[in-house]
Design a protein around this motif. Structure first.
Motif, PDB file in Angstrom:
ATOM      1  N   GLY A   1       0.803  -1.215   0.000  1.00  0.00           N
ATOM      2  CA  GLY A   1       0.000   0.000   0.000  1.00  0.00           C
ATOM      3  C   GLY A   1       0.832   1.259   0.000  1.00  0.00           C
ATOM      4  O   GLY A   1       1.984   1.279  -0.442  1.00  0.00           O
ATOM      5  N   LYS A   2       0.243   2.335   0.519  1.00  0.00           N
ATOM      6  CA  LYS A   2       0.911   3.635   0.548  1.00  0.00           C
ATOM      7  C   LYS A   2       2.183   3.553   1.394  1.00  0.00           C
ATOM      8  O   LYS A   2       2.203   2.902   2.430  1.00  0.00           O
ATOM      9  CB  LYS A   2      -0.027   4.690   1.133  1.00  0.00           C
ATOM     10  CG  LYS A   2      -1.185   5.056   0.202  1.00  0.00           C
ATOM     11  CD  LYS A   2      -2.007   6.189   0.784  1.00  0.00           C
ATOM     12  CE  LYS A   2      -3.083   6.621  -0.186  1.00  0.00           C
ATOM     13  NZ  LYS A   2      -3.888   7.746   0.347  1.00  0.00           N
ATOM     14  N   GLY A   3       3.221   4.235   0.914  1.00  0.00           N
ATOM     15  CA  GLY A   3       4.488   4.229   1.632  1.00  0.00           C
ATOM     16  C   GLY A   3       5.154   2.867   1.647  1.00  0.00           C
ATOM     17  O   GLY A   3       5.969   2.570   2.518  1.00  0.00           O
ATOM     18  N   ASP A   4       4.800   2.025   0.660  1.00  0.00           N
ATOM     19  CA  ASP A   4       5.357   0.670   0.542  1.00  0.00           C
ATOM     20  C   ASP A   4       5.081  -0.193   1.771  1.00  0.00           C
ATOM     21  O   ASP A   4       5.829  -1.131   2.069  1.00  0.00           O
ATOM     22  CB  ASP A   4       6.872   0.719   0.285  1.00  0.00           C
ATOM     23  CG  ASP A   4       7.198   1.218  -1.117  1.00  0.00           C
ATOM     24  OD1 ASP A   4       6.357   1.020  -2.008  1.00  0.00           O
ATOM     25  OD2 ASP A   4       8.269   1.816  -1.306  1.00  0.00           O
ATOM     26  N   LYS A   5       3.998   0.117   2.489  1.00  0.00           N
ATOM     27  CA  LYS A   5       3.624  -0.692   3.652  1.00  0.00           C
ATOM     28  C   LYS A   5       2.860  -1.927   3.187  1.00  0.00           C
ATOM     29  O   LYS A   5       1.929  -1.834   2.384  1.00  0.00           O
ATOM     30  CB  LYS A   5       2.768   0.141   4.617  1.00  0.00           C
ATOM     31  CG  LYS A   5       3.546   1.270   5.276  1.00  0.00           C
ATOM     32  CD  LYS A   5       2.664   2.069   6.222  1.00  0.00           C
ATOM     33  CE  LYS A   5       3.466   3.194   6.866  1.00  0.00           C
ATOM     34  NZ  LYS A   5       2.611   4.054   7.733  1.00  0.00           N
ATOM     35  N   GLU A   6       3.282  -3.077   3.692  1.00  0.00           N
ATOM     36  CA  GLU A   6       2.671  -4.337   3.268  1.00  0.00           C
ATOM     37  C   GLU A   6       1.625  -4.810   4.274  1.00  0.00           C
ATOM     38  O   GLU A   6       1.762  -4.582   5.479  1.00  0.00           O
ATOM     39  CB  GLU A   6       3.751  -5.412   3.107  1.00  0.00           C
ATOM     40  CG  GLU A   6       4.744  -5.097   1.998  1.00  0.00           C
ATOM     41  CD  GLU A   6       5.814  -6.164   1.870  1.00  0.00           C
ATOM     42  OE1 GLU A   6       5.951  -6.994   2.798  1.00  0.00           O
ATOM     43  OE2 GLU A   6       6.534  -6.168   0.851  1.00  0.00           O
ATOM     44  N   ARG A   7       0.580  -5.439   3.754  1.00  0.00           N
ATOM     45  CA  ARG A   7      -0.440  -6.034   4.620  1.00  0.00           C
ATOM     46  C   ARG A   7      -0.977  -7.281   3.935  1.00  0.00           C
ATOM     47  O   ARG A   7      -0.885  -7.415   2.705  1.00  0.00           O
ATOM     48  CB  ARG A   7      -1.579  -5.052   4.900  1.00  0.00           C
ATOM     49  CG  ARG A   7      -2.450  -4.705   3.679  1.00  0.00           C
ATOM     50  CD  ARG A   7      -3.459  -3.621   4.009  1.00  0.00           C
ATOM     51  NE  ARG A   7      -4.436  -3.398   2.951  1.00  0.00           N
ATOM     52  CZ  ARG A   7      -4.251  -2.633   1.897  1.00  0.00           C
ATOM     53  NH1 ARG A   7      -3.096  -2.007   1.735  1.00  0.00           N
ATOM     54  NH2 ARG A   7      -5.200  -2.483   0.987  1.00  0.00           N
ATOM     55  N   PHE A   8      -1.519  -8.193   4.719  1.00  0.00           N
ATOM     56  CA  PHE A   8      -2.144  -9.390   4.168  1.00  0.00           C
ATOM     57  C   PHE A   8      -3.661  -9.229   4.248  1.00  0.00           C
ATOM     58  O   PHE A   8      -4.199  -8.853   5.286  1.00  0.00           O
ATOM     59  CB  PHE A   8      -1.693 -10.637   4.935  1.00  0.00           C
ATOM     60  CG  PHE A   8      -0.287 -11.053   4.614  1.00  0.00           C
ATOM     61  CD1 PHE A   8      -0.026 -11.863   3.515  1.00  0.00           C
ATOM     62  CD2 PHE A   8       0.781 -10.618   5.392  1.00  0.00           C
ATOM     63  CE1 PHE A   8       1.272 -12.248   3.201  1.00  0.00           C
ATOM     64  CE2 PHE A   8       2.079 -10.998   5.090  1.00  0.00           C
ATOM     65  CZ  PHE A   8       2.329 -11.807   3.982  1.00  0.00           C
ATOM     66  N   VAL A   9      -4.314  -9.485   3.127  1.00  0.00           N
ATOM     67  CA  VAL A   9      -5.766  -9.308   3.034  1.00  0.00           C
ATOM     68  C   VAL A   9      -6.397 -10.648   2.653  1.00  0.00           C
ATOM     69  O   VAL A   9      -5.934 -11.314   1.724  1.00  0.00           O
ATOM     70  CB  VAL A   9      -6.126  -8.247   1.965  1.00  0.00           C
ATOM     71  CG1 VAL A   9      -7.639  -8.078   1.860  1.00  0.00           C
ATOM     72  CG2 VAL A   9      -5.463  -6.917   2.300  1.00  0.00           C
ATOM     73  N   PRO A  10      -7.467 -11.064   3.354  1.00  0.00           N
ATOM     74  CA  PRO A  10      -8.149 -12.314   2.992  1.00  0.00           C
ATOM     75  C   PRO A  10      -8.738 -12.224   1.593  1.00  0.00           C
ATOM     76  O   PRO A  10      -9.148 -11.150   1.142  1.00  0.00           O
ATOM     77  CB  PRO A  10      -9.264 -12.419   4.049  1.00  0.00           C
ATOM     78  CG  PRO A  10      -8.843 -11.527   5.157  1.00  0.00           C
ATOM     79  CD  PRO A  10      -8.053 -10.416   4.537  1.00  0.00           C
TER      80      PRO A  10
END
Length: 298
Positions: free
Chosen positions: A171-180
């Protein structure tokens, strides 16, 4: 210090220190360039270190003739951040926008689609064309995972963890997250990969990119906007729809069905819960419609 040098330094600060995306950097840059252009146009011989509140007020009055309050507020906010940076770096002693108030604006609720309207959009896709399977997989992913359009076009094959039922989103600012990700969306992505994408020859820079155009490159934001706009016209939907509408609909439908706001915040990748709370206003509107329709004392 000249405007060009100050703007260049500020963009470097936003990119390196704040980790902001290229799109955000571009938006901030455009706001500051509007002020620079106004100074040149009106022969205001002031540098970013000497421009005063008086000139800033004149500039805001000028843009107020052609811009709505929301756009004015965004530019004021962008300029305030720029001059705060100059104060922080000790180039200036004070921010010339410190006492300037932004125009009052109402809180704009995001447009959403009903599940029936989303079905109409997807039904309008021509699955007889190779792009049809890709477009169905893209729209299903936008809605099922609540992605930003920039997150969708940069989604990689190596980001798909179907066995675990999640995808990795940058996402924004190269922040990673895991989404179902749901089984139906996995099915449509798999169909696209196995029946369409496998026959394409990706460009070297797009080998791991999931969604490709006809020439084997990744899609652009503009291309996804055009695809959604054309489908809306074909489906006969009168709403103003963009790829972001799927993200809003994702959050709104989750909230309507009882999802926890913190969980929605994590899935959307919002840094602050305040950003996610706008959907509580959408849900309140929905509840009002339900009461008016079903309550015996309406």
């Amino acid at each position: 210090m000249k405007w060009h040098n100050a703007l260049k330094d500020y963009k470097s600060y936003l990119r390196i220190e704040r980790g902001l995306s290229q799109n955000t950097l571009q938006n901030y840059s455009l706001d500051i360039q509007k002020l620079i252009h106004w100074c040149e146009e009106h022969s205001v011989a002031k540098s970013p270190l000497t421009i005063s509140e008086k000139e800033i007020q004149q500039f805001i009055y000028h843009i107020g003739k052609t811009m709505n309050p929301r756009s004015q507020s965004r530019i004021i906010s962008g300029l305030r951040g720029f001059f705060n940076y100059l104060v922080f770096e000790e180039y200036r002693k004070a921010n010339p926008l410190e006492l300037i108030e932004s125009p009052k604006i109402g809180r704009k609720l995001p447009d959403t689609l009903s599940t029936q309207e989303i079905d109409q959009l997807i039904a309008a896709i021509d699955l007889g064309s190779p792009q049809g399977e890709r477009n169905r997989a893209m729209l299903e992913t936008l809605y099922a995972c609540g992605l930003r359009v920039s997150e969708l076009i940069h989604l990689k094959i190596s980001d798909l963890f179907f066995e675990e039922g999640v995808i990795k989103v940058t996402g924004k600012g190269d922040k990673e997250r895991f989404v179902p990700i749901g089984k139906n969306t996995i099915k449509y992505i798999t169909i696209y990969r196995n029946e369409i994408r496998v026959h394409q020859k990706p460009k070297p820079t797009a080998i791991d990119t999931l969604f490709l155009n006809r020439r084997g490159n990744g899609l652009t934001r503009a291309m996804v906007f055009t695809i959604v706009k054309n489908l809306a016209e074909k489906a006969g939907l009168k709403k103003s729809i963009s790829p972001h509408t799927f993200r809003h609909s994702f959050a709104t439908h989750l909230l309507e069905n009882g999802a926890d706001l913190r969980a929605i915040q994590q899935m959307l990748g919002h840094e602050s819960i305040t950003t996610t709370e706008i959907y509580t206003h959408v849900e309140t509107s929905y509840l009002t419609q339900v009461m008016e329709k079903y309550h015996p004392r309406k």
